[in-house]
Scaffold this active site. Structure first.
Site, PDB file in Angstrom:
ATOM      1  N   ASP A  85      31.968  39.962  36.557  1.00  0.00           N
ATOM      2  CA  ASP A  85      33.411  39.392  36.594  1.00  0.00           C
ATOM      3  C   ASP A  85      33.468  37.755  36.667  1.00  0.00           C
ATOM      4  O   ASP A  85      32.816  37.270  37.705  1.00  0.00           O
ATOM      5  CB  ASP A  85      33.826  40.087  37.977  1.00  0.00           C
ATOM      6  CG  ASP A  85      35.280  39.969  38.089  1.00  0.00           C
ATOM      7  OD1 ASP A  85      35.810  39.118  37.586  1.00  0.00           O
ATOM      8  OD2 ASP A  85      35.904  40.657  38.792  1.00  0.00           O
TER       9      ASP A  85
ATOM     10  N   ARG B  97      36.244  36.239  36.593  1.00  0.00           N
ATOM     11  CA  ARG B  97      37.629  35.913  36.949  1.00  0.00           C
ATOM     12  C   ARG B  97      37.686  34.500  38.206  1.00  0.00           C
ATOM     13  O   ARG B  97      36.644  34.625  39.014  1.00  0.00           O
ATOM     14  CB  ARG B  97      38.408  36.691  37.400  1.00  0.00           C
ATOM     15  CG  ARG B  97      38.747  37.758  36.210  1.00  0.00           C
ATOM     16  CD  ARG B  97      39.785  39.035  36.814  1.00  0.00           C
ATOM     17  NE  ARG B  97      38.729  39.805  37.490  1.00  0.00           N
ATOM     18  CZ  ARG B  97      38.849  41.038  37.711  1.00  0.00           C
ATOM     19  NH1 ARG B  97      40.245  41.501  37.453  1.00  0.00           N
ATOM     20  NH2 ARG B  97      38.126  41.985  38.434  1.00  0.00           N
TER      21      ARG B  97
END
Length: 354
Positions: A286, A288
């Protein structure tokens, strides 16, 4: 990416470097006297002048290089010597894991001693920011016309403190006609993030949803994920509250970009799960950046929220950026035959829905 590493960096240089890599041009990355000249494998038109390949650590692991001393550090990119018959087709076959079934017999490869590690790490981050495969031709010929970038430039480009409100207007939406849209922009990065402020604002903590852009799910109605249904359910749940905010973050594919997300889909079709697909491409599970969401909330004058999510990591991510999460609210979406395994895999790997 709020970090002291961005101090002294010039985000404009990073922006020019990203544009150059996407166009197939070479750039130079410099750090403390070490210089590496690279071109992205994905956009290069030839391998003329290439002396080696720079690959992500996870791609090097897939190619069985980690048992070599020069590739033993599994957190650093790896340079490999190129074969005598090396061409752009071979470079792509080495770089792109979606081609492994088509070209299964590759190597053996010789890892070269690592030099200029900060510059090589910066190259991998530039690939992610550009939405490119994290694989580069390392070039011997030095051109004075190359764009020059240093690692601090990359950090400065990705610094969410540069984000500012660019425009705002009333925007009635199906879930609630009493909605304002607020757009955010950074001077260097052309990516525009958006917030929908829904309902009548008061002193209570708003219900907030962090939604990462998903073109395939949000717009095209993809059944491979639950992004579209999550977006619309979140809008309705926020509308049912006193007031709230939906942050629409332009972080497609958990931060790896649309093209790389589609490559991850292709790997899933080959039998790899969601997590393995991202790592085989050379990216984090991930990627983000929660500092973007925190900066948007700060610009909106919001410092305490009721977070609409099934993912405790989002709670931790926001809290780490200084946002108080006073309550976590669940968001329940039914699976379908096309995404049931996808959702189950995410829960198996992380213990919760991502």
């Amino acid at each position: 990416m709020n970090s002291d590493l961005s101090s002294g960096g010039d985000p404009k240089r990073a922006a020019r470097a990203i544009d150059a890599l996407r166009r197939g041009w070479s750039i130079r990355i410099e750090h403390e006297g070490e210089i590496i000249r690279i071109a992205a494998v994905e956009t290069a038109v030839s391998v003329l002048g290439a002396s080696s390949l720079l690959l992500s650590a996870s791609r090097a692991a897939t190619l069985k290089l980690v048992n070599q001393r020069a590739a033993a550090n599994t957190e650093l990119p790896v340079r490999i010597a190129i074969p005598a018959d090396f061409d752009i087709g071979m470079a792509l076959a080495i770089a792109d894991p979606t081609l492994d079934l088509r070209y299964p017999l590759k190597g053996p490869f010789l890892a070269q001693p690592a030099t200029g590690a900060p510059a090589c790490v910066a190259a991998m981050e530039l690939a992610r920011l550009a939405g490119l495969l994290p694989a580069f031709l390392v070039l011997d010929v030095d051109l004075s016309t190359d764009d020059i970038v240093v690692p601090a430039d990359v950090c400065a480009f990705d610094d969410s403190d540069n984000l500012q409100i660019a425009a705002r207007a009333n925007l009635p939406v199906a879930a609630n006609a009493d909605t304002e849209i607020v757009a955010f922009r950074s001077p260097a990065d052309s990516t525009d993030h958006v917030a929908l402020v829904i309902g009548k604002r008061d002193s209570s903590p708003p219900v907030v949803r962090l939604h990462s852009e998903c073109l395939t799910g949000d717009v095209l109605g993809s059944l491979k994920c639950d992004c579209g249904p999550q977006l619309h359910e979140a809008l309705h749940q926020i509308s049912d509250a006193q007031w709230g905010i939906l942050l629409y973050l332009r972080q497609e594919g958990r931060g790896i970009g649309l093209i790389n997300k589609l490559r991850a889909y292709a790997l899933q079709d080959q039998g790899f799960d969601t997590v393995d697909a991202n790592t085989r491409l050379g990216f984090a599970i991930d990627a983000r950046d929660f500092s973007v969401a925190a900066r948007m909330l700060d610009l909106l004058g919001v410092h305490s929220v009721r977070l609409l999510t099934n993912n405790p990591e989002k709670v931790a991510g926001l809290q780490a950026e200084g946002v108080e999460v006073c309550e976590r609210l669940p968001l329940q979406i039914a699976s379908n035959p096309h995404n049931a395994q996808y959702l189950a895999t995410k829960r198996d790997r992380t213990g919760h829905a991502l």
